[in-house]
Motif scaffolding. Sequence first.
Motif, PDB file in Angstrom:
ATOM      1  N   GLU B  40    -117.230 -46.233 -31.293  1.00  0.00           N
ATOM      2  CA  GLU B  40    -117.342 -45.132 -30.319  1.00  0.00           C
ATOM      3  C   GLU B  40    -116.434 -43.961 -30.710  1.00  0.00           C
ATOM      4  O   GLU B  40    -116.802 -42.797 -30.545  1.00  0.00           O
ATOM      5  CB  GLU B  40    -116.995 -45.622 -28.906  1.00  0.00           C
ATOM      6  CG  GLU B  40    -118.126 -46.385 -28.239  1.00  0.00           C
ATOM      7  CD  GLU B  40    -117.717 -47.052 -26.923  1.00  0.00           C
ATOM      8  OE1 GLU B  40    -118.637 -47.403 -26.162  1.00  0.00           O
ATOM      9  OE2 GLU B  40    -116.505 -47.239 -26.666  1.00  0.00           O
ATOM     10  N   ILE B  41    -115.254 -44.287 -31.233  1.00  0.00           N
ATOM     11  CA  ILE B  41    -114.352 -43.209 -31.663  1.00  0.00           C
ATOM     12  C   ILE B  41    -114.958 -42.458 -32.851  1.00  0.00           C
ATOM     13  O   ILE B  41    -114.947 -41.228 -32.892  1.00  0.00           O
ATOM     14  CB  ILE B  41    -112.963 -43.769 -32.021  1.00  0.00           C
ATOM     15  CG1 ILE B  41    -112.344 -44.378 -30.760  1.00  0.00           C
ATOM     16  CG2 ILE B  41    -112.059 -42.677 -32.583  1.00  0.00           C
ATOM     17  CD1 ILE B  41    -111.004 -44.985 -30.982  1.00  0.00           C
ATOM     18  N   ILE B  42    -115.500 -43.206 -33.786  1.00  0.00           N
ATOM     19  CA  ILE B  42    -116.140 -42.552 -34.940  1.00  0.00           C
ATOM     20  C   ILE B  42    -117.257 -41.626 -34.451  1.00  0.00           C
ATOM     21  O   ILE B  42    -117.395 -40.494 -34.917  1.00  0.00           O
ATOM     22  CB  ILE B  42    -116.677 -43.603 -35.941  1.00  0.00           C
ATOM     23  CG1 ILE B  42    -115.498 -44.360 -36.566  1.00  0.00           C
ATOM     24  CG2 ILE B  42    -117.518 -42.929 -37.020  1.00  0.00           C
ATOM     25  CD1 ILE B  42    -115.897 -45.478 -37.525  1.00  0.00           C
ATOM     26  N   GLN B  43    -118.014 -42.098 -33.469  1.00  0.00           N
ATOM     27  CA  GLN B  43    -119.117 -41.277 -32.947  1.00  0.00           C
ATOM     28  C   GLN B  43    -118.591 -40.000 -32.276  1.00  0.00           C
ATOM     29  O   GLN B  43    -119.144 -38.911 -32.473  1.00  0.00           O
ATOM     30  CB  GLN B  43    -119.962 -42.095 -31.954  1.00  0.00           C
ATOM     31  CG  GLN B  43    -121.284 -41.421 -31.591  1.00  0.00           C
ATOM     32  CD  GLN B  43    -122.168 -41.160 -32.823  1.00  0.00           C
ATOM     33  OE1 GLN B  43    -122.355 -42.044 -33.655  1.00  0.00           O
ATOM     34  NE2 GLN B  43    -122.670 -39.931 -32.961  1.00  0.00           N
ATOM     35  N   VAL B  44    -117.511 -40.134 -31.512  1.00  0.00           N
ATOM     36  CA  VAL B  44    -116.926 -38.958 -30.843  1.00  0.00           C
ATOM     37  C   VAL B  44    -116.454 -37.939 -31.880  1.00  0.00           C
ATOM     38  O   VAL B  44    -116.670 -36.729 -31.732  1.00  0.00           O
ATOM     39  CB  VAL B  44    -115.754 -39.405 -29.925  1.00  0.00           C
ATOM     40  CG1 VAL B  44    -114.869 -38.223 -29.555  1.00  0.00           C
ATOM     41  CG2 VAL B  44    -116.294 -40.084 -28.675  1.00  0.00           C
ATOM     42  N   VAL B  45    -115.818 -38.434 -32.932  1.00  0.00           N
ATOM     43  CA  VAL B  45    -115.322 -37.515 -33.971  1.00  0.00           C
ATOM     44  C   VAL B  45    -116.497 -36.872 -34.714  1.00  0.00           C
ATOM     45  O   VAL B  45    -116.473 -35.679 -35.032  1.00  0.00           O
ATOM     46  CB  VAL B  45    -114.354 -38.248 -34.928  1.00  0.00           C
ATOM     47  CG1 VAL B  45    -113.947 -37.355 -36.089  1.00  0.00           C
ATOM     48  CG2 VAL B  45    -113.111 -38.705 -34.166  1.00  0.00           C
ATOM     49  N   LYS B  46    -117.540 -37.649 -34.951  1.00  0.00           N
ATOM     50  CA  LYS B  46    -118.756 -37.074 -35.559  1.00  0.00           C
ATOM     51  C   LYS B  46    -119.327 -35.976 -34.666  1.00  0.00           C
ATOM     52  O   LYS B  46    -119.648 -34.884 -35.112  1.00  0.00           O
ATOM     53  CB  LYS B  46    -119.832 -38.168 -35.709  1.00  0.00           C
ATOM     54  CG  LYS B  46    -119.870 -38.836 -37.060  1.00  0.00           C
ATOM     55  CD  LYS B  46    -121.134 -39.718 -37.107  1.00  0.00           C
ATOM     56  CE  LYS B  46    -121.120 -40.605 -38.320  1.00  0.00           C
ATOM     57  NZ  LYS B  46    -122.201 -41.609 -38.280  1.00  0.00           N
ATOM     58  N   ASP B  47    -119.451 -36.303 -33.382  1.00  0.00           N
ATOM     59  CA  ASP B  47    -120.047 -35.343 -32.430  1.00  0.00           C
ATOM     60  C   ASP B  47    -119.191 -34.076 -32.282  1.00  0.00           C
ATOM     61  O   ASP B  47    -119.716 -33.020 -31.938  1.00  0.00           O
ATOM     62  CB  ASP B  47    -120.198 -35.989 -31.046  1.00  0.00           C
ATOM     63  CG  ASP B  47    -121.253 -37.082 -31.042  1.00  0.00           C
ATOM     64  OD1 ASP B  47    -122.051 -37.127 -32.003  1.00  0.00           O
ATOM     65  OD2 ASP B  47    -121.269 -37.905 -30.099  1.00  0.00           O
ATOM     66  N   SER B  48    -117.896 -34.213 -32.543  1.00  0.00           N
ATOM     67  CA  SER B  48    -117.010 -33.059 -32.373  1.00  0.00           C
ATOM     68  C   SER B  48    -117.250 -31.993 -33.437  1.00  0.00           C
ATOM     69  O   SER B  48    -116.876 -30.834 -33.264  1.00  0.00           O
ATOM     70  CB  SER B  48    -115.543 -33.496 -32.438  1.00  0.00           C
ATOM     71  OG  SER B  48    -115.158 -33.730 -33.789  1.00  0.00           O
ATOM     72  N   GLY B  49    -117.851 -32.400 -34.559  1.00  0.00           N
ATOM     73  CA  GLY B  49    -118.081 -31.447 -35.638  1.00  0.00           C
ATOM     74  C   GLY B  49    -116.841 -31.162 -36.471  1.00  0.00           C
ATOM     75  O   GLY B  49    -116.833 -30.228 -37.281  1.00  0.00           O
ATOM     76  N   LEU B  50    -115.786 -31.961 -36.309  1.00  0.00           N
ATOM     77  CA  LEU B  50    -114.551 -31.743 -37.080  1.00  0.00           C
ATOM     78  C   LEU B  50    -114.825 -31.904 -38.573  1.00  0.00           C
ATOM     79  O   LEU B  50    -115.398 -32.905 -38.997  1.00  0.00           O
ATOM     80  CB  LEU B  50    -113.474 -32.749 -36.633  1.00  0.00           C
ATOM     81  CG  LEU B  50    -112.162 -32.734 -37.427  1.00  0.00           C
ATOM     82  CD1 LEU B  50    -111.419 -31.417 -37.257  1.00  0.00           C
ATOM     83  CD2 LEU B  50    -111.274 -33.915 -37.015  1.00  0.00           C
TER      84      LEU B  50
END
Lengths: 155, 428
Positions: B40-50
Amino acid sequence: MSLTKEERQAIAQEAARMPSPRAACLDALRLVQERRGHVPDDALREVASILGMSEAELDAVATFYNLIFRRPVGRHVVLVCESVSCWIMGCERLREALSRASGAPRGGTSPDGRFTLLPIQCLGDCDHAPALMVDEDLHREATPEGAASILARYP
Amino acid sequence: MKPLTGLIPRSGDALPLADYAAAGGYQAVRKALGEMTPSEIIQVVKDSGLRGRGGAGFGTGLKWSFVPAGPDAPRPRHLVANADEMEPGTFKDRLLLEGNPHQLLEGMILASYAIQAEHAWIFLRWEYRLAARRLRAAIAEAAAAGWLGRDILGSGWSLDLRLHVSAGRYMCGEETGLLNALEGRRATPRAKPPFPQASGLWGRPTVVQNVETLCNIPHIVARGPAWFRSLGRGADAGTKLYGASGKVRRPGLWELPMGVTAREVIEGHAGGMREGLRLRGFLPGGASTDFLSAGQLDVAMEFDAVALAGSRLGTGTIVALDDRTCPVGMVLNLETFFAQESCGWCTPCREGLRWAADLLSALESGHGRPEDVETLAELAASLAPGSTYCALAPGAAEPLQSALLLFGDDFRRHVTDGRCPYSLRAAA
């Protein structure tokens, strides 16, 4: 024996903390250098044997780094940033002034053994260029005129 | 919004743990370990566009997703914070390390949890002495508070975090060179593939991230990807540390929305050029980025826009070239740096950069020949990506090739005049 018992223990302990002993080699070289100013051949040989490396392997690492000294240096090491922002802001004149004030040529040691003057890559202080370090201290926005007074703090 | 630097004390001190915690520090770790799975953390970071702030701009979440997951995946795993900031003209990570070390540690804990790493390393350049002292103190504080070590927050997950202080070599900042250095070898590059995410430190999955990248993670986890995306002005998400050095009125570092223009940085925040000087060109993000001309000041300082303009965002710290500084001398300075810092592992870099530096030195001292300018262009072309093991030589080719295009007349005048046309003015 060139290393003290205490030094040998410290190196062996650090090696034991690492996934492989040789991963401690830079820390070991630095430990030697901090007490002697540089890394002499006999100390390098002993460190290599503690870490299970050949002398050639360890010397290959030691000589790779700009800040591991395999030859004696002065009491104080002056690192003058020569990278692009400091160059634009006049590091060459600064270095010449430091050289005159210290008696050390670029890449060399003063006859009295007080200073070694070395060029260094970007010190990451570009908004305060030109920058230099003396031992562990950073000096910012240095001027040729102020070179002598910086050095005077390091007897 | 200044999530990265807003809490850094103006006094020059490091933000104490108590103040960091009072402002919400380490709450992202609590949230992640309590409520979120690693994926889930990986997904959040992916979604953030960082995108990575070390210079390459690779998607951070995407990079993490390449680490093999599941019970049979190789262990232990490693996370490395690349704090070997040695790109000439770059001074951004120094502020984050000195000003708010706990923010970096929290980012590293979150990244380590996301890839389920057991070991985390900070790879720090020796010259950052103050940062080293403050990081050591912060690591001890975080361990005492239970944010590092065994069984963090009762989650069953443990993290051992260590500081490695390097000894000065630009190659150590290259991802695979850094891995060799941490293993106690010369920092020569490794062939890719395998990529470090699959086979890195001691052959185990390893993720290497720049300091600024990692400092964004606590904020993304705490406040979510939509918030982070809203911080950017254009295509890229978040804020960015932008800097300016050279003969600008107010050299400095500023946290600004991703996508501000180079004009806003140079003319606005840095106050424009010093009295009597004109801007001729600039390196947008460190020594290994192509020069842009003064006519390109309106480029948005984000990854794709700068690439479209013919350069790279790099580290986002601008070096300004004024009209009384010799462009040939500046390129000589840059190529001398790259030639010295080449690790010597592959021939085009070891020989080509020395050759380029020698030709530039001859030109600058008035001993250049007309054909030298063409030879320099050929050298720059032959150091393009694909002909060397790592990105050092292609990076070195960027300012050279662009200087030849933008300042070609200056190179030719050095030959025809038999001296540097700037030397008299510079001495004045």
